[in-house]
Design a protein around this motif. Sequence first.
Motif, PDB file in Angstrom:
ATOM      1  N   ASN A   1       0.595  -1.486  -0.050  1.00  0.00           N
ATOM      2  CA  ASN A   1       0.040  -0.051   0.549  1.00  0.00           C
ATOM      3  C   ASN A   1       1.273   0.981   0.347  1.00  0.00           C
ATOM      4  OD1 ASN A   1      -2.362  -1.572   0.359  1.00  0.00           O
ATOM      5  ND2 ASN A   1      -1.934  -1.662   2.164  1.00  0.00           N
ATOM      6  N   ILE A   2       1.643   1.343  -0.240  1.00  0.00           N
ATOM      7  CA  ILE A   2       2.691   1.912   0.410  1.00  0.00           C
ATOM      8  C   ILE A   2       3.445   2.791  -0.576  1.00  0.00           C
ATOM      9  CG2 ILE A   2       5.300   3.239   1.375  1.00  0.00           C
ATOM     10  CD1 ILE A   2       4.511   1.197   4.746  1.00  0.00           C
ATOM     11  N   THR A   3       3.008   3.938  -1.240  1.00  0.00           N
ATOM     12  CA  THR A   3       3.760   4.407  -3.090  1.00  0.00           C
ATOM     13  C   THR A   3       4.675   4.744  -2.685  1.00  0.00           C
ATOM     14  OG1 THR A   3       2.260   5.834  -2.933  1.00  0.00           O
ATOM     15  CG2 THR A   3       1.509   3.850  -3.313  1.00  0.00           C
ATOM     16  N   VAL A   4       4.955   6.042  -1.332  1.00  0.00           N
ATOM     17  CA  VAL A   4       5.962   6.918  -1.636  1.00  0.00           C
ATOM     18  C   VAL A   4       7.572   5.977  -2.055  1.00  0.00           C
ATOM     19  CG1 VAL A   4       6.996   8.148   0.284  1.00  0.00           C
ATOM     20  CG2 VAL A   4       4.995   8.236  -0.398  1.00  0.00           C
ATOM     21  N   PRO A   5       9.083   6.261  -2.667  1.00  0.00           N
ATOM     22  CA  PRO A   5       9.354   5.756  -3.004  1.00  0.00           C
ATOM     23  C   PRO A   5      10.432   5.837  -1.942  1.00  0.00           C
ATOM     24  CG  PRO A   5       9.039   6.734  -4.750  1.00  0.00           C
ATOM     25  CD  PRO A   5       8.650   7.777  -4.005  1.00  0.00           C
ATOM     26  N   MET A   6      10.513   6.844  -1.347  1.00  0.00           N
ATOM     27  CA  MET A   6      12.223   6.071  -0.093  1.00  0.00           C
ATOM     28  C   MET A   6      11.785   5.618   1.005  1.00  0.00           C
ATOM     29  SD  MET A   6      14.632   7.643   0.926  1.00  0.00           S
ATOM     30  CE  MET A   6      15.329   6.987   2.209  1.00  0.00           C
ATOM     31  N   ALA A   7      10.085   5.685   1.416  1.00  0.00           N
ATOM     32  CA  ALA A   7       9.285   4.302   1.989  1.00  0.00           C
ATOM     33  C   ALA A   7       9.831   3.180   1.459  1.00  0.00           C
ATOM     34  CB  ALA A   7       8.391   4.980   2.465  1.00  0.00           C
ATOM     35  N   ARG A   8       9.243   2.832   0.767  1.00  0.00           N
ATOM     36  CA  ARG A   8       9.180   1.470  -0.427  1.00  0.00           C
ATOM     37  C   ARG A   8      11.410   1.586  -0.392  1.00  0.00           C
ATOM     38  NH1 ARG A   8       5.133  -0.161  -3.504  1.00  0.00           N
ATOM     39  NH2 ARG A   8       6.404  -1.624  -4.377  1.00  0.00           N
ATOM     40  N   ALA A   9      11.710   2.043  -0.435  1.00  0.00           N
ATOM     41  CA  ALA A   9      13.489   1.723  -0.719  1.00  0.00           C
ATOM     42  C   ALA A   9      13.387   1.235   0.844  1.00  0.00           C
ATOM     43  CB  ALA A   9      13.949   2.600  -0.961  1.00  0.00           C
ATOM     44  N   SER A  10      13.265   2.266   1.844  1.00  0.00           N
ATOM     45  CA  SER A  10      13.445   1.697   3.420  1.00  0.00           C
ATOM     46  C   SER A  10      13.409   0.279   3.270  1.00  0.00           C
ATOM     47  CB  SER A  10      12.793   2.921   4.314  1.00  0.00           C
ATOM     48  OG  SER A  10      13.552   4.002   3.685  1.00  0.00           O
ATOM     49  N   ILE A  11      11.779   0.066   3.568  1.00  0.00           N
ATOM     50  CA  ILE A  11      11.520  -0.852   3.501  1.00  0.00           C
ATOM     51  C   ILE A  11      12.074  -2.299   3.546  1.00  0.00           C
ATOM     52  CG2 ILE A  11       9.257  -2.976   3.487  1.00  0.00           C
ATOM     53  CD1 ILE A  11       7.723  -0.611   3.540  1.00  0.00           C
ATOM     54  N   LEU A  12      12.574  -2.208   1.560  1.00  0.00           N
ATOM     55  CA  LEU A  12      13.225  -2.899   1.132  1.00  0.00           C
ATOM     56  C   LEU A  12      15.081  -3.377   1.502  1.00  0.00           C
ATOM     57  CD1 LEU A  12      12.305  -2.333  -2.861  1.00  0.00           C
ATOM     58  CD2 LEU A  12      11.761  -4.297  -1.154  1.00  0.00           C
ATOM     59  N   TRP A  13      14.977  -2.048   2.270  1.00  0.00           N
ATOM     60  CA  TRP A  13      16.550  -2.288   2.933  1.00  0.00           C
ATOM     61  C   TRP A  13      16.181  -3.128   4.253  1.00  0.00           C
ATOM     62  CZ3 TRP A  13      18.769  -0.554   6.974  1.00  0.00           C
ATOM     63  CH2 TRP A  13      20.719  -0.651   7.183  1.00  0.00           C
ATOM     64  N   LEU A  14      15.558  -2.838   4.889  1.00  0.00           N
ATOM     65  CA  LEU A  14      15.326  -2.993   6.086  1.00  0.00           C
ATOM     66  C   LEU A  14      15.244  -4.896   6.515  1.00  0.00           C
ATOM     67  CD1 LEU A  14      12.636  -0.981   8.461  1.00  0.00           C
ATOM     68  CD2 LEU A  14      14.552  -2.213   8.912  1.00  0.00           C
ATOM     69  N   ILE A  15      14.179  -5.227   5.057  1.00  0.00           N
ATOM     70  CA  ILE A  15      14.170  -6.862   5.208  1.00  0.00           C
ATOM     71  C   ILE A  15      15.211  -7.499   4.271  1.00  0.00           C
ATOM     72  CG2 ILE A  15      12.234  -8.051   2.988  1.00  0.00           C
ATOM     73  CD1 ILE A  15      10.349  -6.206   3.326  1.00  0.00           C
ATOM     74  N   GLY A  16      15.617  -7.021   3.441  1.00  0.00           N
ATOM     75  CA  GLY A  16      17.439  -6.962   2.960  1.00  0.00           C
ATOM     76  C   GLY A  16      18.306  -7.647   4.151  1.00  0.00           C
ATOM     77  N   GLU A  17      18.282  -6.319   5.390  1.00  0.00           N
ATOM     78  CA  GLU A  17      19.192  -6.170   6.207  1.00  0.00           C
ATOM     79  C   GLU A  17      19.355  -7.068   6.879  1.00  0.00           C
ATOM     80  OE1 GLU A  17      22.034  -4.524   5.277  1.00  0.00           O
ATOM     81  OE2 GLU A  17      23.123  -5.211   7.545  1.00  0.00           O
ATOM     82  N   TYR A  18      17.612  -7.693   7.092  1.00  0.00           N
ATOM     83  CA  TYR A  18      17.291  -8.545   8.608  1.00  0.00           C
ATOM     84  C   TYR A  18      17.130 -10.046   7.740  1.00  0.00           C
ATOM     85  CZ  TYR A  18      18.990  -4.309  11.118  1.00  0.00           C
ATOM     86  OH  TYR A  18      18.888  -3.186  11.448  1.00  0.00           O
ATOM     87  N   CYS A  19      17.408  -9.763   6.756  1.00  0.00           N
ATOM     88  CA  CYS A  19      16.300 -11.219   5.742  1.00  0.00           C
ATOM     89  C   CYS A  19      16.574 -12.474   6.759  1.00  0.00           C
ATOM     90  CB  CYS A  19      17.075 -11.556   4.406  1.00  0.00           C
ATOM     91  SG  CYS A  19      18.912 -11.326   4.344  1.00  0.00           S
ATOM     92  N   GLU A  20      17.280 -12.830   7.681  1.00  0.00           N
ATOM     93  CA  GLU A  20      17.376 -13.896   8.266  1.00  0.00           C
ATOM     94  C   GLU A  20      15.696 -13.965   9.715  1.00  0.00           C
ATOM     95  OE1 GLU A  20      21.850 -14.816   8.189  1.00  0.00           O
ATOM     96  OE2 GLU A  20      21.637 -13.437   8.401  1.00  0.00           O
ATOM     97  N   ARG A  21      15.909 -12.667   9.424  1.00  0.00           N
ATOM     98  CA  ARG A  21      14.644 -12.828  10.436  1.00  0.00           C
ATOM     99  C   ARG A  21      13.731 -13.022  10.508  1.00  0.00           C
ATOM    100  NH1 ARG A  21      17.337 -10.319  15.164  1.00  0.00           N
ATOM    101  NH2 ARG A  21      19.180  -9.497  14.951  1.00  0.00           N
TER     102      ARG A  21
END
Lengths: 1015, 418
Positions: free
Chosen positions: A465-485
């Motif tokens: 539901n989030i369309t703001v690029p900065m927010a999307r990028a942030s979520i992707l980074w978070l998931i990548g960084e903590y993908c093992e969790r």
Amino acid sequence: SSGSSVNIHASYLLMSVLHRNEDLREMLESTKESLKLEAMKRIVGLIARGKNASELFPAVVKNVASKNIELKKLVYVYLVRYAEEQQDLALLSISTFQRALKDPNQLIRASALRVLSSIRVPIIVPIMMLAIKEAATDLSPYVRKTAAHAIQKLYSLDADQKEQLIEVIEKLLKDKSTLVAGSVVMAFEEVCPDRIDLIHKNYRKLCNLLVDVEEWGQVVIISMLTRYARTQFISPWKEDGIFDENSEQAFYESDEEKLGTPQSKPYIMDPDHRLLLRNTKPLLQSRNTAVVMSVAQLYWHLAPKQEVGVITKSLVRLLRSHREVQYIVLQNIATMSIQQKGIFEPFMKSFYVRSTDPTHIKTLKLEILTNLANEANISTILREFQTYVKSQDKAFAAATIQAIGRCATNITDVTDTCLNGLVLLLSNRDETVVAESVVVIKKLLQTQPTQHSEIIKHMAKLFDNITVPMARASILWLIGEYCERVPKIAPDVLRKMAKTFTVEEDIVKLQTVNLAAKLYLTNSKQTKLLTQYILNLGKYDQSYDIRDRTRFIRQLIVPNEKSGALSKYARRILLASKPAPMLESTFKDRDRFQLGTLSHTINSKATGYLELSDWPTAAPDSSVRNVEVMEPVKKEISWTFGAASECHVKEWVPSMGKTKPLKSDDKFYSDSGEEEGAGEEGTGSSSEDSSSSSSSSSSNEESDSESEDKNSKHSEETDSSQSDKSSGHSDKKKADKKKRLQLKKKAKKAAPKERYQMHRPPTHHPLTQELWNLRTFTPKMVSSPVFVPMSSHELLHRMTGKGLAAQYHFPRQPCIYGNKMVSVQLTLTNSSDHTLEDISIGEKTSSGQNIHRFSSIERLEPGASVTVSMGIDFNDSTQAANFQLCTKEDQFSVSIQPVVGELFLPVTMTEQDFRKEQGKLQGMNETSATITMAPENTSNQALSKKMVSVANMGVVPTGEDSLYRFAAKSVSSGDLVLVSVDLTDSSSGRLTINTEKTVIGSMLLRDLKTALAQP
Amino acid sequence: MIHSLFLINSSSDIFLEKHWKSVISRSVCDYFFEVQEKAGEAENVPPVIHAGHHYLINIYREKIFFVSVIQSEVPPLFVIEFLHHVAETFQDYFGECSESAIKDNVVIVYELLEEMLDNGFPLATESNILKELIKPPNILRSVVNSITGSCNVGETLPTGQLSTIPWRRAGVKYTNNEAYFDVVEEIDAILDKTGSVVFAEIQGVIDACVNLTGMPDLTLSFMNPRLLDDVSFHPCVRFKRWESERVLSFIPPDGNFRLLSYHVSAQNLVAIPIYVKQNISFFETGSSGRLDITVGPKQTMGKTVEAVFVTINMPKVVLSANLTATQGNYTYNPVTKTLVWDIGKLSQQKLPNLKGSLTLQCGAPKPEESPSLNIDLKIQQLAISGLKVNRLDMYGEKYKPFKGVKYVSKAGKFQVRT
């Protein structure tokens, strides 16, 4: 045909423009003042609208000498605007200003200098220089103020004049007038801010004058003194290590170094340092916000830390002012509140945001509230922030979310609370709020990566539901960084991204590539194909960055024969633990700029910004600020005179008859030095004194307390302290006398035009002077002048004399060259830069008087001056004596026109003789008139003083109270002139003159009558 | 310091320019226009703009931007304060500081600007001095001027410039000697949803209108001077006497001036004269909302609260309002989204109420934000802080002046959050 009509139209327009200006030209050339004025008004209207009116220059410049003041002023406006473009024509007007520079009206002198110095025509630089030097010694402080402004103008026109201008600045810095102080410090700051040595001697005076300087000057002076103090005093911040919240900052480095060294002497503040702090403090109550701010910054940069608190209330008060003022003040508070939150914390609620504040004010308040947050108040602040998040102003709501993030990192107690609050915001309807929350949450999670997989999962759910690029990028980074969790969710997110990759923004694409790479390394089984698909998409992306990144990642993570050793470390490179970002105030490093400056506001160094130096490690010699008694005479004397112009004759007169000349002398000094300063310090105490006695108790009380204050601080500063003088320390008498002698010499040169002073023939020993006053009122048969006015008259101006200046003065002594001659003293000064030779009076005299010439002066060095005597037989008339003053190269026509009172020599006679002589001179030899006198002149001494100052007469003793008699003889013919004043009541009487010389008799009558009517 | 000044109206026309040093092309204003466009509303334009080699410091007043061009370091407040001073001088001279007033009096404006700055540094800014240098316009004189050709410019040097009292001209004469003081207090407050006080303080000023002959020396004392927490003075006030005795001792300027501004701190309990009960809610469905506001008097010290206005900036999705007021009138401006309820006097018996429904834009989500209420009110004959003038004494002149003190309290930035 349409083309030609356009042409016609255009030419019509052109015509009308021309026509219009033609109109104005005609009006300007008319003889009617009102038409000219109307034309000038229209022209000023054109200038105001930015229209070009330069072609009217010739017509306008003709009116520069107009008698109509408004017309003249408008012409000035025009001249200043266009002179630069029309330099040759502008030169035509210069002589008018040169003339006006000598006008008796100070307003005219000042405005002439203002315009002359505003005409930016390089060719007149020397004329400007001369005019400035002249004006800097003007009697009127208003003119001197204008001179200070002109210094900067000349400097910007021709920087080569710097050295000479510094000399003028040095002189003007010594000026004691509050009117001048601000302007000259401004000139100092522009021309020679590095010449801090010029300030030493004036430091205490500036501190003491400060309260009475006009507001704008106060700002400039305070700012300069801040800089000065940082170079001259040692840091007051040493012992009180009370506050060291940010001690690693460069700001404090010097302190720490010092703490390390074994220098453990207790800190004692320099009294001059204290003086500055004390004298600026009342200005925190100024109505002018700029003054309050400048005092605040002074305290911030100079006061001991525990004293800085006094500024907060005043700064908070300024928040009620205009929006623009709020903006600047809040910026400065933001910088201060990082270092010393303690002083603003009690006022926290004053920074609460209103929905009606403009956005930039809101964000600044938010910044300050965040800076002020601590364990104790954080709950209050967070509650307040909750309101802000709901604001209609979305930019502000977003800023609030960032602020919450900062609070969360700074205060560990509330990190979880904040994080939960932010997570709640993720379900907000507004996209900016959600996006900002995501970004902030990302940063917060980085600081505390443990046990937050729930939040990451939650965010992953929101991702669609989030369309703001900065927010999307942030979520992707978070998931990548903590993908093992989040091992199950991560590949799914990547799958979704593979679908939408091509339509995402660049930052989102980059993070998708990152996510793919990280997943490939940790979970290659599930994501290998996805990753390859994404890398292929990236390979053909339109953006360089994406293509580069894709190529790099591919080489890094997919081992092949070409990839080197690097791929072995891929996991360590991509999944290294990263330091958490610091959430810092944007005002963190602002304190590298002096507060209150433009540079601080724009957070970069503005042109002309003057660096505030670090405190010196050892205190520089503080004695440089001591003001010696003897020293200032040579240069300061003209200033003493300058200020003396405001001290009226009337103030001086009462001391005339006293038998203690020394005392009256003292008064003269202190008056001239302090007249203005002292008067203003008591906030108009002098006027109170003269207007009423009932108020004197209150006003005296005040001025007393102030002067006491001053004495305690500056007992050594005798030349500026009135009460020191009147107490008359005996050891100072000698110094005073010396000073007086020097003063007198200088006085002839400085030649104050309106000032009268008792003349003491130089042959008298100082001690005999005490007898001298007595002599004036005791009958004596010797004809010596009762009173000699010190006024000199200009004979030759140095500008017309090509550097040779001449002034004349009537010493009122019998002439040694001939008994029919009036003696005249000439003072010749060489103000050019070369030696003048063979100065003499030319052979020819055009008016036929018999003149005894002074013997030729062979050489006159630059800067030197010489006084010579000559004699002129005026033949008992006031007709001017015209002659020529010659140097080796030039001849200058000059003329001396005596006032009638100088055509006499005093005669002393008894009362009987007077009556007898008067009896012989009746009928047509007698002229008389009724006189009305100013109340100041009615006293015995004042009246005599007045009479003998107008004409060189002797006083005839009388037995009657209300009858005064004076006697003289005309120089040339030796005829007696008898003057008697018969007072009918306190303010009026009859003035009678008996003489055979009826013409000069009636002229004398007129002069005396006017003199007595004036105070 | 100040290099040039441009006056710009709301439609971005530069209608006046003045240069105190060399001429700077008006194209420098392009930087300003750029920022202005980005800022949207005029209030959001930042006061300091970095424009290439120049800096633009601007203020916005009476729908006019005063844009000054600065070339080197200067305290920004110095310039801002000065620009406001210019605007106030125009107000003083022409009765209003509007574009048309400035255009109509362009010659006087130019003469004023010429006197106020020399080489960009303030020269004569005191109103008393300026009025001696340049006479304010009035109809009679402009007629006389056009007939006789006499002028607006004073012939003599203003006396104040050289006297020890720079703010007062010499030789003031009146047939009726009067001194009036207005104590005006404004309550700044933020109330939260439940009506409890988040923050409240009182800002007061004493404005004086003094028409006294000669050189009067006035002393104004208060019954309760300790109330004043923080003060700022007109330069005429003797600071030392305030410090020691808490009385205002001063030789006043001639005419109107602000003697004192003060602050009664938030620490003191501030009386809030009214209470507001409000409920504004938006429904999840149906694109509508409800509004219900009641206003009533609270701590009024027995005085009547009058001229009460409630202003609400509604969320953008609110299209119209269909309300009933039991007292006064309401208007809703669908362009600016402002609802204004003009209540008038508050009476104890019947509390004014505004109730009804709000229509929202179809299909738009329910607004998250809650609009806040801004309150205006006035109470005559009361200084809400309780400040009272004790007496005014005059020294230095023999006549008996007529003296008067008036009190009024108003709402300043008074906001109720919802």
